[in-house]
Design a protein around this motif. Structure first.
Motif, PDB file in Angstrom:
ATOM      1  N   SER A 114       0.825  -1.209   0.000  1.00 52.79           N
ATOM      2  CA  SER A 114       0.000   0.000   0.000  1.00 52.79           C
ATOM      3  C   SER A 114       0.859   1.258   0.000  1.00 52.79           C
ATOM      4  N   ARG A 115       2.130   1.105   0.326  1.00 58.57           N
ATOM      5  CA  ARG A 115       3.046   2.243   0.333  1.00 58.57           C
ATOM      6  C   ARG A 115       3.692   2.472  -1.033  1.00 58.57           C
ATOM      7  N   LEU A 116       3.428   1.597  -1.972  1.00 59.96           N
ATOM      8  CA  LEU A 116       3.954   1.744  -3.324  1.00 59.96           C
ATOM      9  C   LEU A 116       2.978   2.549  -4.171  1.00 59.96           C
ATOM     10  N   GLU A 117       3.485   3.089  -5.266  1.00 60.97           N
ATOM     11  CA  GLU A 117       2.658   3.897  -6.155  1.00 60.97           C
ATOM     12  C   GLU A 117       2.951   3.555  -7.605  1.00 60.97           C
ATOM     13  N   SER A 118       1.980   3.795  -8.451  1.00 57.61           N
ATOM     14  CA  SER A 118       2.190   3.632  -9.893  1.00 57.61           C
ATOM     15  C   SER A 118       3.313   4.566 -10.350  1.00 57.61           C
ATOM     16  N   GLY A 119       4.085   4.087 -11.326  1.00 61.30           N
ATOM     17  CA  GLY A 119       5.160   4.886 -11.876  1.00 61.30           C
ATOM     18  C   GLY A 119       6.481   4.757 -11.148  1.00 61.30           C
ATOM     19  N   MET A 120       6.515   4.008 -10.051  1.00 56.50           N
ATOM     20  CA  MET A 120       7.752   3.852  -9.279  1.00 56.50           C
ATOM     21  C   MET A 120       8.771   2.989 -10.014  1.00 56.50           C
ATOM     22  N   THR A 121      10.027   3.134  -9.600  1.00 57.88           N
ATOM     23  CA  THR A 121      11.079   2.185  -9.963  1.00 57.88           C
ATOM     24  C   THR A 121      11.216   1.204  -8.816  1.00 57.88           C
ATOM     25  N   LEU A 122      10.913  -0.061  -9.097  1.00 57.13           N
ATOM     26  CA  LEU A 122      10.812  -1.087  -8.064  1.00 57.13           C
ATOM     27  C   LEU A 122      11.870  -2.152  -8.266  1.00 57.13           C
ATOM     28  N   GLY A 123      12.710  -2.358  -7.269  1.00 52.77           N
ATOM     29  CA  GLY A 123      13.678  -3.439  -7.291  1.00 52.77           C
ATOM     30  C   GLY A 123      13.105  -4.671  -6.622  1.00 52.77           C
ATOM     31  N   VAL A 124      13.350  -5.845  -7.221  1.00 51.24           N
ATOM     32  CA  VAL A 124      12.867  -7.110  -6.656  1.00 51.24           C
ATOM     33  C   VAL A 124      14.062  -8.037  -6.489  1.00 51.24           C
ATOM     34  N   GLY A 125      14.313  -8.455  -5.267  1.00 49.59           N
ATOM     35  CA  GLY A 125      15.477  -9.277  -4.968  1.00 49.59           C
ATOM     36  C   GLY A 125      15.317 -10.719  -5.420  1.00 49.59           C
ATOM     37  N   GLY A 126      16.261 -11.551  -4.975  1.00 48.12           N
ATOM     38  CA  GLY A 126      16.295 -12.938  -5.424  1.00 48.12           C
ATOM     39  C   GLY A 126      16.995 -13.057  -6.758  1.00 48.12           C
ATOM     40  N   TRP A 127      16.959 -14.260  -7.311  1.00 46.81           N
ATOM     41  CA  TRP A 127      17.706 -14.544  -8.535  1.00 46.81           C
ATOM     42  C   TRP A 127      16.967 -15.622  -9.330  1.00 46.81           C
TER      43      TRP A 127
END
Length: 287
Positions: free
Chosen positions: A13-26
């Motif tokens: 809920s703290r995220l917003e459209s248009g953000m740059t989002l990093g997703v961890g793992g591999w």
């Protein structure tokens, strides 16, 4: 230190459209899939996703949430090419910045250290520069002692993130995160490169418990880089989270072969508990 615990829905809920989002793992290893599924339950879209891609990228691409992807690959490991990413790429529904794995790491490291770029040898002499015409090179200001020449490097720009999502084996309520498997997968860099970071984990434990059975070196993520902690047992499913659980290969094959609308309707139509029930039911049907 403060209690940073929250639910997956509260985190996204703290995220917003248009953000740059990093997703961890591999690839298909230790991906924060419970957080990705929570994100899919929102209307957030137009994302720039930065990841060593796996089913996180595939699901977000299939759902039309990605505007641009920055990645060295998108794979399910035992299935070499993530099929939903491939479909999105072939249809032209997302922009792709494809770079070398080492370039990607140095981009995260530059952002973590608040630098505009870092020089890296990877990419020189390859098609990376051709397919990414915005990349620049830089010549060393120092001469090589043996040759007297000045080497040219790729100036890898910082991969600055608005937010990062990672999944670890253990965490405490303050945000210290621990991995117990064979590889950290650069999750610490994702958190350090981001303005806000949300850590899901298999189990939340007291701080003292983190180093009772594992060395301090396993404390990968520091609380000062974490905005929220989510306890999510099995939260990496269907990817692996060794030693807590292996990859669910049978379910991954289903994901890769089932048309996305059918998969989303059957498995992603409700909350996380509904997802787990649907997965368990499917496995029972196969036995």
């Amino acid at each position: 230190m403060g209690d940073k615990t929250m639910t997956a829905d509260e985190a996204v809920s703290r995220l917003e459209s248009g953000m740059t989002l990093g997703v961890g793992g591999w690839g298909s290893r230790r991906k924060p899939m419970a957080l990705v599924r929570a994100l899919l339950r929102t209307a957030i879209t137009d994302l720039t996703v930065v990841a060593y891609g796996g089913p996180d990228v595939g699901m977000l691409a299939a759902a039309g949430r990605i505007r641009k992807l920055v990645a060295p690959f998108a794979t399910l490991d035992s299935i070499p090419l993530e099929p939903h990413f491939r479909a999105a790429r072939e249809s032209g529904s997302l922009e792709l910045m494809e770079i070398d794995e080492a370039m990607f790491m140095w981009g995260l490291r530059a952002a973590a250290n608040r630098l505009p770029f870092l020089p890296v040898r990877a990419g020189i002499g390859s098609d990376v520069m051709r397919v990414n015409p915005g990349l620049r090179t830089i010549t060393s200001p120092y001469e090589d002692e043996s040759t007297g020449l000045r080497e040219t490097f790729v100036a890898m720009p910082a991969l600055r993130l608005d937010a990062a999502l990672v999944h670890l084996n253990r965490a405490d309520r303050a945000g210290n995160g621990q991995y117990l498997g064979p590889d950290p997968y650069f999750d610490d860099l994702f958190c350090e490169a981001a303005r806000t970071a949300y850590v899901s984990c298999e189990r939340i434990v007291d701080t003292a418990e983190l180093t009772k059975a594992a060395p301090p070196q396993t404390l990968l993520v520091k609380r000062l880089n974490v905005s929220g902690v989510v306890e999510a047992p099995g939260g990496a499913h269907f990817t692996s989270c060794v030693p807590d659980h292996d990859r669910d290969e049978a379910f991954q094959r289903l994901y890769a072969s089932m048309p996305w609308p059918e998969f989303a309707e059957r498995f992603l139509g409700g909350d996380e508990q509904t997802y787990r029930t649907a997965v368990r039911t499917w496995h029972e049907e196969q036995s």
